[in-house]
Design an enzyme around this catalytic site. Structure first.
Site, PDB file in Angstrom:
ATOM      1  N   ASP A  11     -17.196  79.019  -6.588  1.00  6.73           N
ATOM      2  CA  ASP A  11     -17.644  77.658  -6.373  1.00  6.73           C
ATOM      3  C   ASP A  11     -19.125  77.618  -6.763  1.00  6.73           C
ATOM      4  O   ASP A  11     -19.761  78.664  -6.950  1.00  6.73           O
ATOM      5  CB  ASP A  11     -17.441  77.295  -4.902  1.00  6.73           C
ATOM      6  CG  ASP A  11     -18.014  75.938  -4.553  1.00  6.73           C
ATOM      7  OD1 ASP A  11     -17.729  74.968  -5.269  1.00  6.73           O
ATOM      8  OD2 ASP A  11     -18.764  75.860  -3.563  1.00  6.73           O
ATOM      9  N   ASP A  13     -21.890  74.566  -5.705  1.00  3.47           N
ATOM     10  CA  ASP A  13     -22.765  74.022  -4.657  1.00  3.47           C
ATOM     11  C   ASP A  13     -22.403  74.609  -3.297  1.00  3.47           C
ATOM     12  O   ASP A  13     -21.236  74.573  -2.888  1.00  3.47           O
ATOM     13  CB  ASP A  13     -22.621  72.502  -4.594  1.00  3.47           C
ATOM     14  CG  ASP A  13     -23.057  71.837  -5.883  1.00  3.47           C
ATOM     15  OD1 ASP A  13     -24.197  71.369  -5.949  1.00  3.47           O
ATOM     16  OD2 ASP A  13     -22.243  71.798  -6.831  1.00  3.47           O
ATOM     17  N   ASP A 170     -17.636  78.427  -0.156  1.00  2.00           N
ATOM     18  CA  ASP A 170     -18.348  78.288   1.115  1.00  2.00           C
ATOM     19  C   ASP A 170     -17.750  77.280   2.073  1.00  2.00           C
ATOM     20  O   ASP A 170     -18.178  77.201   3.229  1.00  2.00           O
ATOM     21  CB  ASP A 170     -19.790  77.828   0.831  1.00  2.00           C
ATOM     22  CG  ASP A 170     -19.833  76.382   0.350  1.00  2.00           C
ATOM     23  OD1 ASP A 170     -20.340  75.516   1.087  1.00  2.00           O
ATOM     24  OD2 ASP A 170     -19.346  76.112  -0.756  1.00  2.00           O
TER      25      ASP A 170
END
Length: 225
Positions: A11, A13, A170
């Protein structure tokens, strides 16, 4: 690809970069221009994860603007005009560059799967020198589907020619995407997650990128066993 060479899909951001400050700035510039109340940094941070269109929808709800499609299109266009430049306040998370270099040296193919629109994704990757690591990129407008639909993640895995892959992210969106794709998931705990770790699908957990190469090595050994 030998069994020990795991395709690694990241990922962006909240995982590789902390972009919340620039997202917050761009959002409030739009709201200021519209004569609307600004939102807090924590509100912006909580809206990240499902792409710019969803972020604007949540901003509109937060400031009591409703859900008019014309308002949404206007605000999204203004937001992208502010956000598509070079990142001014975005930073790499600690240890990212070194970890990616170590993983590249170990011959792990790497790719990116993000809901961020393609233009700012490419700008961010170039800005931080991450583009050299990523063999393939699925951004928020690469496919009709976006995370948590597993299609973008599966698209990157196929493009990397991966028989074995590990997804690194995240957030709740990343965890659900990995679960739906049937891939193991390494959860970075210092990003934009709001849910307790124990309640999220994950295979590994880490709080600093200097731990990731060892996780990948352990995972490679486990799939060979």
């Amino acid at each position: 690809m030998t069994a020990s060479r795991i395709a690694l899909i990241f990922d962006l951001d909240g995982t590789l970069i902390d972009s919340a400050p620039d997202l917050h700035l761009a959002t409030n510039l739009v709201l200021r221009d519209e004569g609307l109340p600004e939102i807090t940094f924590e509100q912006t941070r909580s809206f990240i994860g499902k792409g710019a269109s969803n972020l604007i929808s949540r901003v509109m709800a937060a400031v009591g603007l409703g859900d008019d499609p014309d308002d949404h299109a206007r605000l999204l266009s203004k937001f992208m005009a502010h956000y598509e430049g070079e990142p001014a306040n975005t930073v790499l998370y600690p240890g990212v560059a070194d970890a990616l270099a170590r993983l590249e040296a170990a011959a792990h193919p790497m790719g990116l799967c993000t809901n961020k629109p393609d233009a700012p994704t490419r700008i961010a990757l170039r800005h931080f020198g991450l583009d050299r690591f990523m063999r393939t990129v699925a951004s928020g407008d690469t496919l009709p589907q976006r995370k948590p639909d597993p299609a973008p993640l599966q698209h990157v895995a196929r493009a990397l020619g991966a028989s074995r892959a590990l997804y690194i992210g995240d957030s709740e969106v990343d965890a659900e995407t990995a679960r739906r794709a049937g891939l193991p998931f390494a959860l970075y705990t210092e990003g934009y997650r709001k849910t307790p770790v124990s309640e999220l699908y994950h295979t590994y957990v880490f709080d600093h990128f200097d731990q990731l190469p060892d996780i990948v090595a352990r995972h490679g050994a486990s799939v060979e066993a």
